[in-house]
Design an enzyme around this catalytic site. Sequence first.
Site, mmCIF file in Angstrom:
data_model
loop_
_atom_site.group_PDB
_atom_site.id
_atom_site.type_symbol
_atom_site.label_atom_id
_atom_site.label_comp_id
_atom_site.label_asym_id
_atom_site.label_seq_id
_atom_site.Cartn_x
_atom_site.Cartn_y
_atom_site.Cartn_z
ATOM 1 N N ALA A 154 -3.467 2.280 -7.629
ATOM 2 C CA ALA A 154 -3.044 3.654 -7.321
ATOM 3 C C ALA A 154 -3.576 4.638 -8.359
ATOM 4 O O ALA A 154 -2.931 5.631 -8.672
ATOM 5 C CB ALA A 154 -1.520 3.720 -7.269
ATOM 6 N N GLY A 205 -6.586 6.227 -8.195
ATOM 7 C CA GLY A 205 -7.527 7.214 -7.665
ATOM 8 C C GLY A 205 -6.864 8.562 -7.420
ATOM 9 O O GLY A 205 -5.648 8.674 -7.286
ATOM 10 N N ARG A 249 -10.172 13.799 -1.051
ATOM 11 C CA ARG A 249 -10.236 14.331 0.307
ATOM 12 C C ARG A 249 -8.900 14.886 0.802
ATOM 13 O O ARG A 249 -8.830 15.546 1.829
ATOM 14 C CB ARG A 249 -10.754 13.246 1.266
ATOM 15 N N THR A 305 -12.488 -0.272 -8.207
ATOM 16 C CA THR A 305 -11.342 -1.126 -7.860
ATOM 17 C C THR A 305 -11.320 -2.402 -8.697
ATOM 18 O O THR A 305 -10.242 -2.933 -8.998
ATOM 19 C CB THR A 305 -11.390 -1.503 -6.367
ATOM 20 N N GLY A 338 -2.367 1.567 -3.003
ATOM 21 C CA GLY A 338 -1.256 2.519 -2.930
ATOM 22 C C GLY A 338 -1.349 3.451 -1.741
ATOM 23 O O GLY A 338 -0.423 4.214 -1.481
ATOM 24 N N ASP A 339 -2.443 3.388 -0.998
ATOM 25 C CA ASP A 339 -2.630 4.342 0.102
ATOM 26 C C ASP A 339 -2.659 3.676 1.480
ATOM 27 O O ASP A 339 -3.225 4.204 2.416
ATOM 28 C CB ASP A 339 -3.919 5.144 -0.122
ATOM 29 N N ASN A 341 -13.272 -4.984 5.179
ATOM 30 C CA ASN A 341 -12.381 -5.338 4.082
ATOM 31 C C ASN A 341 -11.222 -4.343 4.070
ATOM 32 O O ASN A 341 -11.428 -3.141 3.955
ATOM 33 C CB ASN A 341 -13.179 -5.248 2.763
ATOM 34 N N ALA A 355 45.614 37.693 12.718
ATOM 35 C CA ALA A 355 44.205 38.049 12.973
ATOM 36 C C ALA A 355 43.840 39.320 12.238
ATOM 37 O O ALA A 355 44.671 40.214 12.065
ATOM 38 C CB ALA A 355 43.985 38.223 14.471
HETATM 39 C C1 UD1 Z 1 -12.236 0.044 -0.919
HETATM 40 C C2 UD1 Z 1 -13.097 -1.217 -0.877
HETATM 41 C C3 UD1 Z 1 -13.689 -1.363 0.534
HETATM 42 C C4 UD1 Z 1 -12.551 -1.417 1.544
HETATM 43 C C5 UD1 Z 1 -11.646 -0.195 1.400
HETATM 44 C C6 UD1 Z 1 -10.427 -0.383 2.268
HETATM 45 C C7 UD1 Z 1 -14.037 -1.598 -3.080
HETATM 46 C C8 UD1 Z 1 -15.221 -1.427 -3.934
HETATM 47 N N1 UD1 Z 1 -14.143 -1.110 -1.845
HETATM 48 O O1 UD1 Z 1 -13.092 1.140 -0.697
HETATM 49 O O2 UD1 Z 1 -14.435 -2.547 0.618
HETATM 50 O O3 UD1 Z 1 -13.089 -1.472 2.855
HETATM 51 O O4 UD1 Z 1 -11.195 -0.059 0.025
HETATM 52 O O5 UD1 Z 1 -9.655 0.783 2.269
HETATM 53 O O6 UD1 Z 1 -13.054 -2.161 -3.491
HETATM 54 N N2 UD1 Z 1 -8.502 2.766 -7.116
HETATM 55 C C9 UD1 Z 1 -8.096 2.625 -8.414
HETATM 56 N N3 UD1 Z 1 -9.005 2.802 -9.405
HETATM 57 C C10 UD1 Z 1 -10.296 3.108 -9.162
HETATM 58 C C11 UD1 Z 1 -10.711 3.241 -7.830
HETATM 59 C C12 UD1 Z 1 -9.798 3.055 -6.817
HETATM 60 O O7 UD1 Z 1 -6.927 2.356 -8.675
HETATM 61 O O8 UD1 Z 1 -11.052 3.263 -10.128
HETATM 62 C C13 UD1 Z 1 -7.533 2.584 -6.059
HETATM 63 C C14 UD1 Z 1 -7.361 3.845 -5.226
HETATM 64 O O9 UD1 Z 1 -6.337 4.658 -5.770
HETATM 65 C C15 UD1 Z 1 -6.983 3.281 -3.872
HETATM 66 C C16 UD1 Z 1 -7.671 1.940 -3.817
HETATM 67 O O10 UD1 Z 1 -7.981 1.597 -5.168
HETATM 68 O O11 UD1 Z 1 -5.597 3.092 -3.759
HETATM 69 C C17 UD1 Z 1 -8.937 1.967 -2.990
HETATM 70 O O12 UD1 Z 1 -9.820 2.906 -3.569
HETATM 71 P P1 UD1 Z 1 -10.781 3.781 -2.685
HETATM 72 O O13 UD1 Z 1 -11.544 4.667 -3.584
HETATM 73 O O14 UD1 Z 1 -10.017 4.411 -1.577
HETATM 74 O O15 UD1 Z 1 -11.756 2.638 -2.140
HETATM 75 P P2 UD1 Z 1 -12.658 2.694 -0.881
HETATM 76 O O16 UD1 Z 1 -13.910 3.431 -1.194
HETATM 77 O O17 UD1 Z 1 -11.875 3.134 0.285
HETATM 78 CA CA CA Z 2 -9.748 4.057 0.687
#
Ligand code: UD1
Ligand code: CA
Length: 496
Positions: free
Chosen positions: A13, A15, A19, A85, A109-110, A177, A430
């Site tokens: 969580a 990020g 958007r 991630t 977290g999303d 994924n 009243a």
């Molecule tokens: C990620 C996956 C993708 C998958 C998708 C599903 C990777 C590289 N990619 O992409 O394969 O299809 O999720 O939704 O894993 N987060 C952190 N720290 C960071 C980056 C992200 O905690 O440095 C958290 C974000 O807050 C979020 C989650 O990880 O909750 C996913 O991050 P997001 O940037 O949405 O990944 P996607 O590009 O969607």
């Molecule tokens: Ca995502």
Amino acid sequence: MTTARPTAVIILAAGEGTRMKSATPKVLHRIGGRSLLGHALVAARGSHAESVVVVVRHDRDRVAAHATEVDEAAVIADQDEIKGTGRAAECGLMVLPEGLSGTVLITSGDTPLLTAETITALFTAHDTSASAVTVLTARVPDPTGYGRILRADDDSVLGIVEHKDATDDQREITEINSGIWAFDVDVLRTALGSVGTDNSQGEKYLTDVLAIASDGGHRVGAHLIDDLWQTEGVNDRVQLAALGRELNRRNNEKWMREGVTIVDPATTWIDADVTLGRDATILPNTQLLGATSVGAGARIGPDTTLTDTEVGEGAEVKRTEANLAQIGAQATVGPFSYLRPGTVLGTKGKIGGFVETKNAKIGDGAKVPHLTYAGDATIGDGANIGAGTIFANYDGVNKHHTTIGKHSFIGSDTVLIAPVDVADGAYVAAGSALTGDVEPGQIAVARGRQKNVDGWVARARAGSQTAAAAQAAADAGTRHTEKNPEPTTESQEKKA
Ligand code: UD1
Ligand code: CA
């Protein structure tokens, strides 16, 4: 290596969620009465993992405070400036004890529709197949943006390629994924050590662990689910609304299966923590929010919003807004009532149309039926508050309390100027503006006495239709009956 339950769930969580275009971090946006992170925490806790970790970075203090507010046992892990991630997972592992073994689950977290049951099913599939890595996947109609699952001819999983790094052929793959994983903790730790940032985003990808583990001879697998909603993440407000509606649809369906009638599920919004009794009926355009509870057989709506409100069995609440109120069994409320915090309505009590209440305890069978403001009041059992009564509780500086005794009767259009105390079994006439207490058995009359002035219309409104009507009535000898003994006329006053 087999454990009865997951060692930990790590929720990513950190990020920002650019958007969303919001001052609020993405994971704190809400659907169904909980933040996105709140849903993730409830699901994680439901898997009975030994530890639940939340990885934070963007708006760190706010997200961390919220996480521990939802789940006080949640462990907070801080992600550093290294992005991705994979790095987030690594930072999550760092707050867990060194020599840990077993299965670590990773969620986002999303992803608010993911359930504890699905996390448990993933864990079980991973555990029983003795895999080192199991990724939760889904086949989706539009895989744009997601990482794609790469499989060999024999269907075994080879790796994952991010959308941005994928070739045109790989982009044709519809198995994605979900970002939800089960890992052997040792394999994850070791593999993350060799994940680099050589990709289009310059980030440390968690997805790279899969190929590293596979190349290292570990068993990797995918757990495919049909319920796509559970894998869907919120990236913008359009998805937030779509997932909110679907969550609500599922929750309404659950309550209908539990024996609640929901006349129009599309316009009925019920938060995740609301409880409903059997044979409750929810009419269209109703929102039941927060920690609201509705007793068996109660009827709520239409056009009603109840927040943190308790409704007793068999009560009826129509076209009402209520917040932090308690409505007794068999009581009736509405239409067009506004119940503010601290309203407590007794069994079979009534709050009627255009009545506003605040910090008001209204006894069993007591009635406040029309056009009243009752603030800072105690109203005894069986009392009746006449139409248009105002509890004047505020003197511009302080609030004061008013007590109305049992079975007492307040006449219409009365102002009760607090503090004032009307005893049990008393009446207020009243139109009174009451400033003093009333003892049992008394009637208080606190208003100007009626005075009729003879000939006023003829003098002051000479030539008007009213004057002509008065003259005609006088000529015909028409007189009103003496049913109301109270008024005195000037001539009677002169005689006296
Ligand atoms: C990620 C996956 C993708 C998958 C998708 C599903 C990777 C590289 N990619 O992409 O394969 O299809 O999720 O939704 O894993 N987060 C952190 N720290 C960071 C980056 C992200 O905690 O440095 C958290 C974000 O807050 C979020 C989650 O990880 O909750 C996913 O991050 P997001 O940037 O949405 O990944 P996607 O590009 O969607
Ligand atoms: Ca995502």
